[in-house]
Design an enzyme around this catalytic site. Structure first.
Site, short mmCIF file in Angstrom:
data_model
loop_
_atom_site.label_atom_id
_atom_site.label_comp_id
_atom_site.label_asym_id
_atom_site.label_seq_id
_atom_site.Cartn_x
_atom_site.Cartn_y
_atom_site.Cartn_z
N TYR A 140 0.83 -1.21 0.00
CA TYR A 140 0.00 0.00 0.00
C TYR A 140 0.86 1.27 0.00
O TYR A 140 0.40 2.33 0.36
CB TYR A 140 -0.90 0.03 1.23
CG TYR A 140 -2.03 -0.98 1.23
CD1 TYR A 140 -3.36 -0.58 1.27
CD2 TYR A 140 -1.77 -2.34 1.21
CE1 TYR A 140 -4.39 -1.50 1.29
CE2 TYR A 140 -2.79 -3.28 1.23
CZ TYR A 140 -4.10 -2.85 1.27
OH TYR A 140 -5.11 -3.77 1.29
N LYS A 191 5.76 -14.46 2.53
CA LYS A 191 5.64 -15.11 1.22
C LYS A 191 6.99 -15.02 0.54
O LYS A 191 7.11 -14.75 -0.66
CB LYS A 191 4.54 -14.42 0.39
CG LYS A 191 4.12 -15.21 -0.85
CD LYS A 191 3.61 -16.61 -0.56
CE LYS A 191 3.22 -17.33 -1.86
NZ LYS A 191 2.91 -18.77 -1.60
N ASP A 224 -0.31 -18.44 2.43
CA ASP A 224 -1.31 -19.39 1.97
C ASP A 224 -1.53 -20.51 3.00
O ASP A 224 -2.66 -20.90 3.28
CB ASP A 224 -0.94 -19.97 0.60
CG ASP A 224 0.53 -20.31 0.46
OD1 ASP A 224 1.34 -19.77 1.23
OD2 ASP A 224 0.88 -21.10 -0.42
N ASP A 248 -4.39 -7.47 5.90
CA ASP A 248 -5.71 -6.97 5.52
C ASP A 248 -6.63 -8.14 5.17
O ASP A 248 -7.78 -8.23 5.62
CB ASP A 248 -5.57 -6.03 4.32
CG ASP A 248 -6.85 -5.27 4.00
OD1 ASP A 248 -7.79 -5.30 4.83
OD2 ASP A 248 -6.91 -4.64 2.93
N ASP A 252 -9.75 -10.12 7.78
CA ASP A 252 -11.15 -10.33 7.38
C ASP A 252 -11.55 -11.78 7.57
O ASP A 252 -12.66 -12.09 8.03
CB ASP A 252 -11.35 -9.92 5.92
CG ASP A 252 -11.58 -8.42 5.76
OD1 ASP A 252 -11.34 -7.68 6.73
OD2 ASP A 252 -11.99 -8.00 4.66
#
Length: 360
Positions: A140, A191, A224, A248, A252
């Site tokens: 971001y 990752k 993942d 983010d 959720d």
């Protein structure tokens, strides 16, 4: 006894954000009156998509600077179906977080009383996490652009930015938070198998910072694989730190696993307190239920408790959470997102009644 007054900037924003912030201010007024030790001086700002449609700006150019004199910011939501999401995000929320360097986004998740996790046989004690999201750079950061628009060779780039300073400060924050919790357990999400530069640096600095927190047990998990672990082995997790994008998404998922995104809070912190921090519910503007009076205000109430704790009003924060938990324990007070029929007003009134009824 001197009554301390805190300056609070209230930005309802769009959709149900306005509704839940208004409900929260009612609850905070009652709590301040009941507590007696503090008061809130609230200034409301109309910064929103409606303002953008009227003026071409979601907030004034000096909006972030206007907020510097406040002790905290209470934010609702931003976004509207007829305005592109990248305009609303960068025009308001990120236009506040980034200039005020609110680099630590903290998202606690646990199963509140009376709420059922969709995970089989999972109780409150097995799902009690805090997700720390790096909130200033990564995916971001805003680096990138578009070239040759409309042509066959059109190209668009978004560059993830990882700096040693940015990674180290969020890792130290996460390790300190893990150190303060009973289990002293931290999982670093990565990752680095695919992103071999920025995320390898992320892993490297995590290992360096860990040397200063020998009492914290930590491990590393590919993002993942993390989704599998969150759903299959929730009790194996406690404090989690991840990049801006990864956290983010994972937060959720965490909110859904706790029963509803309608109960999930967020704090955008400037840990050094050089600038005010901003507190907001995770859920968005939810235009599909805007104006129907059924938005769940619990996430905003929990967010307000985080704000009070940040301001040093820990007893009041605890009283608010006790009232919230007393209300969620009653299925008759569950809003539609929790499978019930309660309204925003019913939940708000019940929290107010619970606060007024407490004698401790």
């Amino acid at each position: 006894m001197t009554r301390k007054t805190y300056k609070i900037a209230a930005i309802g924003g769009d959709g149900i954000g306005v509704e839940v912030v208004d409900a929260c201010l009612v609850v905070l007024d009652v709590l301040a009156d009941r507590d007696g030790g503090f008061a809130l001086n609230v200034t409301n700002f109309d910064w929103s998509t409606d303002r953008y449609k009227r003026t071409g700006e979601f907030m004034p150019a000096d909006g972030a600077d206007q907020l510097r004199s406040f002790d905290a910011i209470l934010f609702g939501a931003v976004g509207a179906p007829d305005v592109p999401d990248h305009l609303t995000l960068w025009g308001l929320r990120l236009a506040i977080c980034q200039p005020l360097d609110q680099y630590a986004n903290v998202r606690p998740t646990r199963v509140l009383p009376g709420i059922q996790s969709p995970l089989r046989h999972v109780n409150a004690g097995e799902l009690d996490w805090v997700i720390v999201r790096e909130n200033s750079e990564g995916e971001y950061a805003g680096q990138g652009g578009r070239s040759h628009p409309g042509l066959p060779l059109e190209v668009a780039t978004d560059v993830s930015i990882f700096t040693r300073a940015g990674i180290e400060r969020i890792m130290r924050f996460a390790f300190k938070l893990a150190q303060s919790r009973p289990r002293k357990l931290l999982t670093v999400v990565t990752k680095s198998n695919a992103q071999r530069h920025g995320m390898v640096l992320w892993d490297q600095i995590a290992a360096e910072v860990a040397q200063d927190f020998t009492d914290v047990t930590w491990d590393k998990m590919l993002v993942d694989a993390m989704t599998v672990r969150m759903t299959m082995k929730p009790a194996s997790l406690d404090t989690i730190v991840a990049t801006n994008l990864h956290a983010d998404i994972l937060s959720d998922l965490a909110a859904a696993l706790s029963g509803s995104i309608g109960v999930a809070p967020t704090a955008n912190l400037n840990p050094e307190r050089d600038t005010p921090s901003m507190f907001e519910p995770i859920h968005g503007s939810a235009f599909d239920i805007t104006g129907k009076g059924v938005a769940n205000p619990v996430a905003t109430f929990w967010t307000a408790a985080m704000m009070l704790e940040h301001l040093g009003e820990t007893p009041a924060a605890e009283r608010l959470m006790q009232a919230v938990e007393a209300v969620t324990a009653d299925p008759a007070l569950h809003t539609p997102d929790l499978g019930g029929n309660a309204t925003t007003r019913m939940v708000t009134d019940a929290v107010v009644e619970s606060l007024r009824g407490r004698n401790d």
